[in-house]
Design a protein around this motif. Structure first.
Motif, PDB file in Angstrom:
ATOM      1  N   ALA A  60       0.829  -1.204   0.000  1.00 32.30           N
ATOM      2  CA  ALA A  60       0.000   0.000   0.000  1.00 32.30           C
ATOM      3  C   ALA A  60       0.860   1.248   0.000  1.00 32.30           C
ATOM      4  O   ALA A  60       0.545   2.246  -0.656  1.00 32.30           O
ATOM      5  N   GLU A 123      -5.773  -2.921  -4.722  1.00 36.39           N
ATOM      6  CA  GLU A 123      -6.254  -3.564  -3.508  1.00 36.39           C
ATOM      7  C   GLU A 123      -5.193  -4.500  -2.956  1.00 36.39           C
ATOM      8  O   GLU A 123      -4.717  -5.393  -3.650  1.00 36.39           O
ATOM      9  N   LEU A 437      -4.942  -0.695   6.461  1.00 37.35           N
ATOM     10  CA  LEU A 437      -4.223  -0.350   5.231  1.00 37.35           C
ATOM     11  C   LEU A 437      -3.722  -1.578   4.491  1.00 37.35           C
ATOM     12  O   LEU A 437      -3.671  -1.599   3.260  1.00 37.35           O
ATOM     13  N   ARG A 445     -11.645  -3.506   0.321  1.00 38.29           N
ATOM     14  CA  ARG A 445     -11.683  -2.452  -0.694  1.00 38.29           C
ATOM     15  C   ARG A 445     -12.816  -2.701  -1.690  1.00 38.29           C
ATOM     16  O   ARG A 445     -13.224  -3.838  -1.919  1.00 38.29           O
ATOM     17  N   ALA A 450     -10.817   1.669  -3.307  1.00 39.81           N
ATOM     18  CA  ALA A 450     -11.012   2.485  -2.108  1.00 39.81           C
ATOM     19  C   ALA A 450     -11.563   1.624  -0.977  1.00 39.81           C
ATOM     20  O   ALA A 450     -12.153   0.559  -1.209  1.00 39.81           O
ATOM     21  N   LEU A 451     -11.350   2.076   0.250  1.00 44.75           N
ATOM     22  CA  LEU A 451     -11.925   1.378   1.393  1.00 44.75           C
ATOM     23  C   LEU A 451     -13.450   1.366   1.288  1.00 44.75           C
ATOM     24  O   LEU A 451     -14.060   2.383   0.945  1.00 44.75           O
ATOM     25  N   SER A 475      -7.060   6.428   0.579  1.00 47.60           N
ATOM     26  CA  SER A 475      -7.848   5.199   0.466  1.00 47.60           C
ATOM     27  C   SER A 475      -9.343   5.436   0.625  1.00 47.60           C
ATOM     28  O   SER A 475     -10.128   4.510   0.407  1.00 47.60           O
TER      29      SER A 475
END
Length: 748
Positions: A60, A123, A437, A445, A450-451, A475
């Motif tokens: 990440a 991801e 993360l 994700r 994105a989260l 994120s």
């Protein structure tokens, strides 16, 4: 300091316990300065067949670095590496020098473009449990032939052969040639000092080595900024940097800085000293004295690329979070107001603030964590995708318990729009920041990388450095709400930046200050320390005990006595639930000496594996600023097997010395974000220079039921609380946020 309950523990002043000062190290790395990084401040170099939690976190980080590299390429300011002083580089340096000398009015050397469109990050791989310590950096381990070539160059220069592996890893392919061509590149290796690099260069270059060597000035410039980053700075004032270069016998500090800028080793910025509004850019015609009269002074700042660009990326991302929330027309407005009406006080204010704003700051002590728990419970009841992330597994567990209590209390009157089976239990809604993360914990994700959250609550926000904070913000999906919650009085992050403090000072979003005090004598004592007062508190249940000592040897003796005998017998807290906290790793009463004495009493053994035995209590530091308590299970060919709060971890043999220390005693930086039923804080006579109000506040606040203070610091303790605030950090986030986001209001 008054001595509440002084001497109440009968054995505290008795002389019948073993202990005393025990010499020897505990098998950890030789790092004496207190640091949240744990041993060595860096990670080891293991490899595994599968991606572990820490490896996924590194993936990440690499994704973020690729994003900020692209953003850097879009900006006109940074100078291309290897460029001569022509074109843009010459214009930049001339502008900076002219501004510093007063010869020219302020101009915008860096024209800030609109924030780049958000690009989804890849991801990371999800895992339920980490199984091995991760490699410290991207890429494969250095090839054996590379290491051998570096070892030969080090030998020619009289440097230790032990530096071969880290030097090869830091300098990459062709490391031996780079060292031979520029011996000061040895400063790229963590732990090497400037005078050591000078000696290495003299041995390799002979008569060709000179203090005014351009390579030396450039390398020391970068090294000084690396040291500043370790101290928490993201940038340094240009004057301070030049002064530091002069102290290290760089004859022409100006030239050294200019060369580092021209080679792209560092970046230069100029920020208006009054950053409440952007500095106007004069036209080409208005460059005379008349234009100069209306210009504000600026501060010229120099920073490492990774820190400076992460800070800019963070500011861009936060501006996106603030501006992307759709306000006023979402169908859940009534639900938010109903949720706020179901609670009271600061919790209601926090829910209302989160309902209408993309970014909210929440401040308060340990008891105030019930307020973000109420927010998370309310958002979950509305059917929103919610996650809370704490700094440590202990904080994760404690917040999950608060969330369960909040949901239980609201269950009767809550209006839930999502079926209970889709929400999961409270524990599933809480993660650690590192686990979130890496993908090992949390909601995972979405298709864009994105989260998968509508609301993210980050606890222990003062522990966010700029790089971690940038990864979190990058994120988040558009339209998500971000709540940063924490106690601003604790020690700041181990990494560079002062994210939470800068955002509080920038006042660009609502701030909810909790009115919930921490309870009991310990809470009263710590609250007073937070405002600079060290007062005597009533402790009828021996909640706070002061044990005076004369010297470091006696301090170690009393600390062992308290952990092994006095606290278990008088308070009922066993030794395994008592944590010793001291200012540093070295010294006669540092963590090494204390851990050696405590091991002798609590788990004696020969230390067959790097000084460790099964049953030893340890502090495992997988990354800068993260320390996880654990116990040694066994050791075999794979490495040292640990049980870290129920999670099995295998630390390869070559990483043990750097990543694992004995953990009966920790520093306050290692202990931040965690709490224990009992804490024994050791303040030896030589600790005066390390004490600050934030250190004392953090150390004393780690205790839940009982606090013993082994006090040999005399007047240094009250003086630190009253007069010595946290050391300032030079950062740019506050300025960047004020430029990008209009001023926000404060609530509460």
């Amino acid at each position: 300091m008054g001595a509440p309950g002084s001497g109440d523990l009968s054995a505290a002043q008795a002389g019948d316990a073993d202990g005393g000062a025990v010499s020897g190290a505990d098998g950890g790395a030789a790092v004496d300065a207190e640091s949240g990084a744990g041993p060595g401040g860096d990670e080891g170099a293991g490899v595994g067949a599968e991606m572990s939690e820490a490896e996924a976190e590194l993936a990440a980080q690499r994704a973020l670095r690729e994003q900020i590299e692209k953003r850097k390429a879009e900006k006109p300011g940074p100078v291309a590496a290897g460029a001569k002083l022509t074109g843009k580089a010459a214009d930049l340096l001339a502008a900076v020098r002219a501004v510093e000398s007063g010869e020219r009015p302020v101009v915008h050397v860096f024209d800030e473009p609109e924030p780049a469109p958000r690009r989804p990050a890849a991801e990371p791989v999800r895992r339920s449990e980490p199984t091995a310590a991760a490699a410290p950096a991207a890429g494969a381990a250095p090839a054996p032939e590379t290491i051998e070539a570096v070892r030969q160059v080090l030998a020619e220069g009289g440097a230790p052969a032990a530096l071969a592996v880290p030097a090869a890893a830091a300098l990459g392919d062709g490391a031996a040639g780079r060292l031979r061509e520029d011996p000061w590149q040895l400063l790229r290796v963590a732990g090497v000092r400037s005078e050591q690099a000078d000696g290495f260069a003299r041995a390799l270059l002979g008569a060709g080595c000179a203090p005014d060597d351009e390579r030396r000035g450039r390398a020391i410039t970068v090294w000084l900024l690396e040291q500043a980053a370790l101290a928490g700075h993201t940038v340094l004032d240009a004057d301070e940097l030049r002064a530091a270069l002069a102290q290290r016998s760089v004859p022409d500090p100006d030239a050294a800085v200019q060369n580092a800028i021209a080679e792209g080793d560092v970046l230069v910025f100029q920020d208006a000293l009054d950053a409440s509004s952007p500095t106007p850019t004069p036209s080409a015609e208005d460059t005379g004295d008349e234009a100069a009269e209306g210009e504000r002074p600026v501060q010229v700042l120099i920073g490492l690329e990774r820190c400076a660009l992460a800070e800019e990326s963070l500011a861009d991302g936060l501006a996106r979070v603030v501006n992307s929330l759709v306000k006023g027309d979402e169908p859940g407005v009534t639900a938010w107001e109903r949720a706020a009406g179901a609670v009271s006080g600061s919790a209601a204010e926090l829910i209302r603030a989160a309902a209408g704003h993309g970014l909210v700051l929440h401040t308060g002590g340990e008891a105030a964590r019930a307020e973000p728990a109420a927010l998370v419970a309310a958002a979950r009841a509305m059917g929103l995708r919610v996650c809370a992330a704490a700094h440590s597994p202990d904080g994760q567990r404690r917040f999950a318990a608060l969330l369960a209590a909040a949901e239980g209390a609201a269950e009767a009157g809550a209006v839930t729009t999502r079926p209970a089976g889709e929400q999961g239990g409270p524990a599933e809604a809480v993660a650690t920041v590192s686990g979130l993360l890496s993908g090992a914990e949390g909601p995972g994700r979405d298709a864009e990388g994105a989260l998968a959250v509508d609301v993210l609550v980050v606890l222990d926000a003062p522990q966010l450095d700029v790089e971690t904070a940038a990864m979190v913000v990058e994120s988040l999906p558009d339209g998500a709400r971000l709540v940063l919650s924490g106690d601003p009085s604790v020690l700041w992050s181990a990494g560079p930046g002062r994210v939470f403090g800068d955002l509080l000072a920038a006042r660009v979003c609502p701030q909810v200050a909790s009115r919930t005090p921490d309870p009991g004598p310990i809470g009263e004592l710590v609250s007073g320390i937070g405002i600079g007062e060290l007062s005597e508190v009533a402790a009828p249940g021996k909640e706070v005990v002061i044990v005076p000592v004369r010297d470091a040897d006696e301090a170690v003796h009393r600390a062992v006595q308290l952990v092994v005998d006095s606290v278990p017998r008088a308070i009922g807290v066993p030794a395994e639930h008592t944590q010793v906290i001291t200012p540093g790793h070295g010294g006669a009463a540092g963590t090494r000496a204390l851990n050696a004495a405590l091991k002798e009493r609590l788990n004696p053994g020969p230390g067959r594996f790097g000084g460790f035995d099964p049953g030893d209590r340890v502090a495992y530091s997988p990354a800068l600023g993260r320390t996880v308590p654990g116990r040694v299970v066994k050791a075999d060919a794979q490495g040292l097997h640990l049980d870290c709060d129920g999670t099995p971890v295998v630390v390869p043999r070559e990483q043990v010395e750097r990543l694992v220390r004995h953990g009966w005693a920790m520093t306050a930086h290692q202990a931040v974000g965690q709490r224990w039923p009992a804490a024994v804080v050791v303040l030896p006579s030589d600790a005066a220079g390390a004490l600050t109000r934030a250190w004392v506040y953090t150390a004393f606040g780690r205790a839940e039921r009982h606090l013993s203070v082994v006090h040999g610091a005399d007047q240094a303790l009250p003086r630190a609380v009253a007069e010595i605030p946290a050391k300032p950090r030079t950062t740019r986030l506050q300025t960047l946020m004020r430029i990008q986001v209009p001023a926000g209001g404060q609530i509460g």
